[in-house]
Design a protein around this motif. Structure first.
Motif, mmCIF file in Angstrom:
data_model
loop_
_atom_site.group_PDB
_atom_site.id
_atom_site.type_symbol
_atom_site.label_atom_id
_atom_site.label_comp_id
_atom_site.label_asym_id
_atom_site.label_seq_id
_atom_site.Cartn_x
_atom_site.Cartn_y
_atom_site.Cartn_z
ATOM 1 N N ASP A 162 5.020 -2.406 -11.910
ATOM 2 C CA ASP A 162 6.065 -1.503 -11.411
ATOM 3 C C ASP A 162 7.198 -1.352 -12.425
ATOM 4 O OD1 ASP A 162 4.696 -1.156 -9.051
ATOM 5 O OD2 ASP A 162 5.669 -2.861 -8.065
ATOM 6 N N GLN A 506 -4.233 2.132 -10.028
ATOM 7 C CA GLN A 506 -2.874 1.782 -9.640
ATOM 8 C C GLN A 506 -2.857 1.381 -8.178
ATOM 9 O OE1 GLN A 506 -0.545 4.840 -11.512
ATOM 10 N NE2 GLN A 506 1.263 4.234 -10.379
ATOM 11 N N MET A 508 -1.452 1.395 -4.747
ATOM 12 C CA MET A 508 -0.560 2.366 -4.116
ATOM 13 C C MET A 508 -0.704 2.249 -2.613
ATOM 14 S SD MET A 508 -0.238 6.277 -5.441
ATOM 15 C CE MET A 508 0.093 6.078 -7.173
ATOM 16 N N PRO A 511 0.777 6.203 -0.878
ATOM 17 C CA PRO A 511 0.651 7.296 -1.852
ATOM 18 C C PRO A 511 1.416 8.526 -1.362
ATOM 19 C CG PRO A 511 -1.465 6.717 -0.861
ATOM 20 C CD PRO A 511 -0.424 5.990 -0.109
ATOM 21 N N GLU A 514 3.936 13.157 -4.948
ATOM 22 C CA GLU A 514 4.693 12.954 -6.201
ATOM 23 C C GLU A 514 4.063 11.839 -7.035
ATOM 24 O OE1 GLU A 514 6.318 12.950 -3.102
ATOM 25 O OE2 GLU A 514 6.705 15.101 -3.378
ATOM 26 N N LYS A 515 3.721 10.710 -6.362
ATOM 27 C CA LYS A 515 3.133 9.572 -7.086
ATOM 28 C C LYS A 515 1.769 9.954 -7.684
ATOM 29 C CE LYS A 515 5.178 5.693 -4.497
ATOM 30 N NZ LYS A 515 4.869 4.683 -3.467
ATOM 31 N N GLN A 518 2.375 12.121 -10.673
ATOM 32 C CA GLN A 518 2.859 11.318 -11.808
ATOM 33 C C GLN A 518 1.693 10.642 -12.530
ATOM 34 O OE1 GLN A 518 5.658 8.618 -10.057
ATOM 35 N NE2 GLN A 518 7.433 9.822 -10.614
#
Length: 705
Positions: A162, A506, A508, A511, A514-515, A518
């Motif tokens: 993170d 990743q 998450m 979720p 936006e994530k 990215q």
């Protein structure tokens, strides 16, 4: 005149280094060369690579300006690990003082379950990060680790994925002290401090070795005057830049076997098959199901890692395996090979010399547990191998790579037959049966494990020793057999054909659009950074709900491929044929529902019989332009068209369901296939689709029913 687009693929094997030059447009093999792998040379394997490359250029007259890409596979990382040719790792574990005990326990790798033989040698220090860490305290800790023998540093912090700033700070301090380093967040974006630290430590343990190899190879290639990008094969079948090899050599583990499978997938266009590559020392077995290889997390010498690679089963038996006896019967074949023993195969010897021979039992290596058969003649001593037995039985065709002097093979096997008191045919068959037993057993297990139908599965033989063992195995199992075209260099063809590929995982738990966006931007930048043309990049994301994991994959190329410029591109007919094989219905029941420059979306119409009725299901399958399946939905619905149409239809459909829980939804536009199945509410899905459609002229939304 149009300049040719030529790619060179080089496979550095345990015995031979094989190079090929391929014309990308026609797919034709322009040249191939094989030279012994130069393990013991001053500049290591790079000498063999340059020799093989130079032979190809000289023999074909290829202009070095016509070469658009050189890719190679290597066994350096895995060999260094298997042979424990590793460096001592200094782990800097970071956390706040109250969690010190827990952080140390999770990062010191003393647990026997993950570092069984303690063969990854580590030393350990804790760094308190409850305050802003200083260069002075980090330098002091690095110095302390160096004094304990550390040759490479690993930076590991619990939430480093993170906020990697502390891990990066440590790496920066290490580079100032000229000591290589790895950080846990670089290797994987998943939570789990133990597995990230272990994976980073396995990676770090081979860093000094692979860094040196990478520099040797790059320098040697540049000295030939070639300026084309130089890439290296990864275990997942994609290629990446040499900088990745310098910093993350663990990604290249199993790059050799991956290269052969890439050849089968991209050059031979196999949909369902088990690929069996028989080399001189080992046999690699890999599963191709529905046009893609099986991928799994790699375990290296009992060390679990968070690196994903092709699922390859490696067996210590192959074309050059030597024969062991027990009570005058063949007891084992391999794992020792003639190459490792430094002996020639008897089937390639002069028949006159062989006639002077007598059987001797030898231990080629001091640590060998058992003896192996050899034939001692006046001029030299030869090995009796699987290739000798297959040639003595007349199993090898004249134009095959493994075809040898049949007379020599028979003399050698007759000498062995007299020694044990049976006929030469019986002893030769016994060798082939014993050698094939492990391969047959492994393939039977694979068929069961992956529920593969033997009628629809092909056994594909690759490698120089393919014809020695694979046709016999196929016959035993009653499976269709095919020998790969250019079998002996299929791995080099795979290396030359492969595309740039990156995968990112990743953790998450929540979720959001936006994530997800990215993550897409991050992987796109990674590929561009490694040399991919931006407009060639395809991004595929999927959400693994049981692990709360977003997995994003991107594939790109150094040149923009189209149906006119690349043989690997699937035509609509190729793609429809593959769709029919995957869905297992005839081609006339399959419609092309949607198409972009990079994807085909097919719908297969299936009639399902219920107790007293029939029901139609619409099987949706997405293939990319290289024939790789990207998504399959057993029964689904497609909305397509312009932005407004799609949003209206999607909104209307979601409202008509009268449910607060959204169905699984996917969006496909020209370059992206996005999995929104992690979004739970209909409003989240509509917002996510609206946001993604801003930059799209046309798209399609797929819903799982």
């Amino acid at each position: 005149m149009n300049k040719r687009r030529i790619r060179v693929g080089i496979d550095v094997g345990g015995t031979f280094t094989k190079a090929v030059a391929i014309d990308v447009k026609t797919g034709s093999l322009l040249a191939k060369s094989t030279v012994p792998t130069t393990h013991s040379a001053e500049k290591g394997v790079s000498e063999g690579i340059v020799t093989a490359l130079t032979k190809i250029i000289v023999e074909t007259g290829i202009g070095i300006n016509e070469i658009e890409l050189i890719s190679h596979s290597t066994t350096q990382a895995i060999n260094a690990l298997l042979e424990s040719d590793t460096s001592k790792v200094g782990i800097i574990a970071m956390g706040v003082e109250p969690t010190k005990k827990d952080v140390i326990k999770r990062t010191n790798l003393q647990d026997a379950s993950i570092n069984t033989d303690h063969d990854i040698k580590t030393v350990h220090e804790f760094l308190d990060t409850s305050h802003l860490i200083t260069e002075n305290e980090v330098s002091t800790i690095i110095q302390q680790l160096k004094e304990k023998g550390a040759e490479v540093i690993v930076a590991a912090e619990a939430f480093g994925v993170d906020d990697p700033s502390n891990e990066l700070f440590v790496m920066n301090a290490a580079s100032k002290q000229n000591i290589p380093s790895t950080s846990s967040h670089e290797i994987s974006g998943i939570y789990g401090l133990e597995i990230r630290t272990l994976t980073a430590s396995v990676n770090a343990s081979v860093l000094p070795k692979t860094f040196q190899v990478a520099n040797y190879v790059e320098d040697a290639i540049r000295k030939t005057g070639i300026t084309a990008p130089l890439m290296i094969m990864k275990g997942d079948g994609g290629v990446t830049s040499m900088d990745t090899f310098r910093t993350k050599p663990i990604l290249t583990i199993l790059s050799g076997p991956a290269a052969s499978v890439a050849g089968a997938l991209l050059h031979l266009k196999v949909t369902n098959g088990i690929f069996v590559e028989v080399g001189g020392t080992s046999t690699n077995i890999c599963i191709i199901k529905n046009g893609k290889p099986e991928i799994r997390y790699v375990t290296v010498k009992d060390h679990p890692t968070c690196i994903r690679s092709m699922d390859v089963r490696i067996l210590g038996v192959a074309g050059g395996s030597m024969v062991g006896l027990d009570q005058n019967r063949v007891s084992h074949v391999g794992p020792r090979s003639a190459h490792i023993a430094g002996l020639k195969y008897s089937c390639f010897a002069d028949p006159e010399d062989l006639k002077t021979g007598k059987i001797v039992l030898i231990k080629p290596m001091p640590n060998d547990k058992s003896e192996y058969v050899a034939i001692k003649c006046d001029k030299e001593t030869y090995a009796i191998t699987n290739t000798c037995a297959a040639n003595a039985l007349g199993m090898i065709e004249k134009d095959d790579y493994a075809f040898a002097n049949q007379e020599s093979a028979k003399i050698a096997l007759k000498t062995l037959a007299e020694f044990v008191g049976v006929s030469y045919h019986e002893i030769a068959m016994s060798i082939i049966q014993t050698a094939s037993f492990e391969i047959t057993k492994t393939i039977s297990k694979i068929l069961k494990e992956f529920k593969m139908n033997t009628l629809h599965t092909t056994l594909i033989g690759g490698g120089g020793g393919a014809s020695v063992l694979v046709p016999f195995v196929a016959k035993q199992l009653g499976i269709k057999y095919e020998k790969a075209e250019h079998a002996e260099v299929i791995s080099s063809i795979g290396v030359a054909s492969s595309m740039l590929q990156e995968e990112m995982e990743q953790t998450m738990t929540e979720p959001t659009p936006e994530k997800i966006n990215q993550a897409h931007k991050k992987i796109h930048a990674m590929l561009v950074n490694k040399g991919a043309i931006p407009e060639s990049i395809m991004i595929n994301s999927e959400y693994v709900s049981d692990k709360s994991l977003l997995r994003v994959t991107a594939v790109g190329n150094v040149e923009l491929d189209s149906a006119e410029t690349s043989k690997n591109i699937f035509t609509l007919d190729d793609a429809r044929k593959r769709a029919s094989e995957i869905i297992e219905i005839s081609e006339d029941l399959i419609d092309l529902s949607y198409e972009t420059d990079h994807y085909f979306v097919f719908t297969g119409h299936i009639e399902v019989k219920k107790l007293f009725s029939k029901k139609n299901q619409h099987y949706i399958l997405i293939l990319d332009r290289y024939g790789k399946p990207k998504l399959s939905i057993k029964n689904g619905k497609i909305f397509q068209g312009g932005k407004i149409t799609i949003l209206e239809e999607l909104d209307e459909y979601l409202e008509s369901r009268h449910s607060e829980i959204a169905p699984k939804v996917y969006l496909i536009n020209d370059l992206k296939l996005i999995d929104y199945s992690s979004l739970i509410t209909p409003s989240d899905i509509v917002d996510a689709v609206r946001g993604e459609l801003v930059g799209s002229e046309k798209a399609a939304v797929l819903i799982e029913l």
